[in-house]
Design an enzyme around this catalytic site. Structure first.
Site, short mmCIF file in Angstrom:
data_model
loop_
_atom_site.label_atom_id
_atom_site.label_comp_id
_atom_site.label_asym_id
_atom_site.label_seq_id
_atom_site.Cartn_x
_atom_site.Cartn_y
_atom_site.Cartn_z
N ASP A 175 -17.44 -13.04 6.36
CA ASP A 175 -15.90 -12.78 6.45
C ASP A 175 -15.58 -12.29 7.76
O ASP A 175 -15.81 -11.06 8.15
CB ASP A 175 -15.50 -11.71 5.33
CG ASP A 175 -14.16 -11.37 5.48
OD1 ASP A 175 -13.38 -12.00 6.10
OD2 ASP A 175 -13.77 -10.74 4.40
N TYR B 72 0.65 -1.13 0.09
CA TYR B 72 -0.09 0.07 0.03
C TYR B 72 0.80 1.19 -0.01
O TYR B 72 0.48 2.19 0.67
CB TYR B 72 -0.96 -0.01 1.02
CG TYR B 72 -1.74 -1.11 1.21
CD1 TYR B 72 -2.87 -1.56 0.29
CD2 TYR B 72 -1.80 -2.30 2.34
CE1 TYR B 72 -3.41 -2.70 0.56
CE2 TYR B 72 -2.59 -3.35 2.58
CZ TYR B 72 -3.49 -3.55 1.56
OH TYR B 72 -4.18 -4.46 1.62
N TYR C 177 -14.47 -4.75 2.23
CA TYR C 177 -13.26 -5.10 1.82
C TYR C 177 -13.00 -6.71 2.22
O TYR C 177 -13.17 -6.93 3.20
CB TYR C 177 -12.23 -4.23 2.58
CG TYR C 177 -10.63 -5.13 2.28
CD1 TYR C 177 -10.23 -4.19 0.99
CD2 TYR C 177 -10.03 -5.36 3.19
CE1 TYR C 177 -8.73 -4.69 0.64
CE2 TYR C 177 -8.83 -5.87 2.87
CZ TYR C 177 -8.33 -5.86 1.81
OH TYR C 177 -7.03 -6.27 1.48
N LYS D 71 -6.19 -13.93 10.23
CA LYS D 71 -5.58 -12.94 11.19
C LYS D 71 -5.31 -13.40 12.59
O LYS D 71 -4.30 -14.05 12.86
CB LYS D 71 -6.60 -11.53 11.15
CG LYS D 71 -6.28 -10.98 9.99
CD LYS D 71 -6.82 -9.44 10.15
CE LYS D 71 -6.90 -8.71 8.38
NZ LYS D 71 -5.35 -8.44 8.09
#
Length: 430
Positions: free
Chosen positions: A249, A27, A155, A278
């Site tokens: 998600d 990014y 996202y 994660k």
């Protein structure tokens, strides 16, 4: 890559100088981005830089280090597994750590979310969920259901399929619109108006839809946007009405971040497919899972080999990562993580409250161990990030969002320093 004031270039080790010219950072516009901070080690909620400075980590390394860094219990589990077997392919072979983890996840997840498919990364888990949903219908002779309904502000990852169900209008993937398959992106059904738009979209396109995909309770990287359990209940009712698979998600929200072990529990809603990553390993090793309910798995159960889910990441079910995940689950069972999340939520509410009256602040909101200060705008993102480092904390704003997602084990004084830093930096920015 620029070297701006505050980069502390005099303390950079030789490995940093030799290697930095060969990496491509995430990014980041490599020509103008500030050089990254060289890290020597971590402990607890601290990042120790090579120049000796310690930063309190306010984002738990992109929301992964839920137990803090270097937790000795997880470290010992990984060390023990390393001596036995670091990895073995999951095709034709199986091992204790993966099967134990699958059993334990099935026991902790609601209803019959009982079939666990392993992968390495969150976006890959989403790709697998989408592939699973499409083939669910193909295996039943329904070839038209290949589209997905997703939501603005959403996202789901940076791989191609996952990008296609992100918000391409306002998100970072807008430039790839011509590459991506087209799906249906609408507002979350939070108001009467948005609920009506959602209902019309479903009615019009239900026969094309393989599934609905959503981040439950919090849309993370799309702007840390919160929604109520009622939204998820509406999605479940709509999915049932139109016989569409519902995908949650939970890569960000899973494992306590919003206050319950899984966000779906707060709404009393069971998705057909769920993705987790994660915090799954406590932030130690890459691992992800896509978990399916019985009815989804049953659509693949056949004597016909072409009806199998033909997918298999090379490092799926990695033994070291599964050992870390099993140790992380132990910690959730043995230590008061959800109570710690509740305490963090209260501290964030108190500590970020002064930001509400500051110029340029659009909103302040908290959900579990997530605290958000949304600004009207952020003119110089890199400078804002550098100011936090000067305050002795690592906070990584994006867009117009400053957020805190600390480790659940963070000390009260450390958390107070984080909220004080946010209030101070926002105050100066205004």
């Amino acid at each position: 890559m620029s070297r701006k004031k505050g980069d502390q270039g005099t303390s950079r080790p030789a490995w940093y100088e030799a290697g930095l010219a060969h990496v491509w950072l995430p990014y980041a516009q490599m020509k103008t981005v500030r050089a990254p901070l060289p890290v020597a080690r971590t402990h607890g909620s601290r990042i120790v830089l090579c120049d000796g400075r310690e930063l309190i980590d306010g984002v738990a390394s992109w929301w992964t280090a839920c137990h803090g860094y270097n937790h000795p219990y997880i470290g010992k589990a990984v060390e023990h597994q390393l001596a036995l077997m670091p990895h073995v392919m999951f095709g034709g072979l199986a091992h204790e750590q993966a099967l134990t983890l699958a059993r334990r996840l099935a026991a902790r997840l609601p209803a019959d979310l009982t079939r666990v498919f392993f992968s390495e990364l969150g976006s890959v888990a989403v790709e697998i969920a989408m592939k699973m949903a499409v083939q669910f219908w193909l295996n039943q002779g329904v070839g038209k259901r290949k589209k997905f309904l997703a939501f603005k502000g959403g996202y789901h990852g940076d791989t191609t399929g996952a990008m296609a169900v992100c918000d391409s209008d306002d998100g970072m993937h807008a430039r790839f619109r011509s590459l991506l398959p087209e799906h249906y992106i609408v507002e979350l059904p939070q108001s009467e108006e948005s609920a009506e738009v959602f209902a019309r979209c479903l009615e019009r396109h239900a026969e094309e839809l393989a599934g609905i995909i959503v981040e439950p309770l919090v849309q993370g990287a799309g702007g840390m946007r919160f929604h109520t359990p009622l939204v998820l209940q509406r999605l479940r009712a709509a999915a049932d009405r139109y016989q569409v698979l519902l995908i949650f998600d939970e890569i960000f929200t899973g494992f306590g971040r919003t206050g319950s072990l899984f966000a779906c529990e707060a709404a009393g809603v069971v998705p057909d497919i769920m993705t987790l990553s994660k915090a799954l390993t406590g932030g130690t090793l890459p691992l992800a899972v896509t978990v399916a309910r019985g009815k989804v798995f049953d659509a693949f159960w056949s004597d016909d080999p072409t009806r199998a889910l033909l997918h298999g990441p090379t490092f799926m079910g990695n033994a070291l990562a599964c050992a870390a995940a099993n140790a992380s689950l132990d910690l959730f069972e043995r230590e008061p993580r959800l109570r710690q999340v509740a305490d963090i939520a209260a501290a964030l509410e108190h500590g970020l409250a002064p930001c509400r009256g500051l110029p340029g602040v659009k909103d302040v909101r908290v959900n579990g161990a997530i605290g958000v200060v949304e600004l009207d705008r952020m003119d110089d993102l890199e400078a804002m990030r550098a100011r936090f480092v000067e305050e002795g904390v690592f906070v990584r704003p994006f867009g117009s969002i400053i957020y805190l997602t600390p480790a659940f084990t963070i000390g009260e004084d450390e958390l107070a320093r984080l909220t004080e830093a946010v209030t101070k930096v926002v105050g100066k920015a205004g």
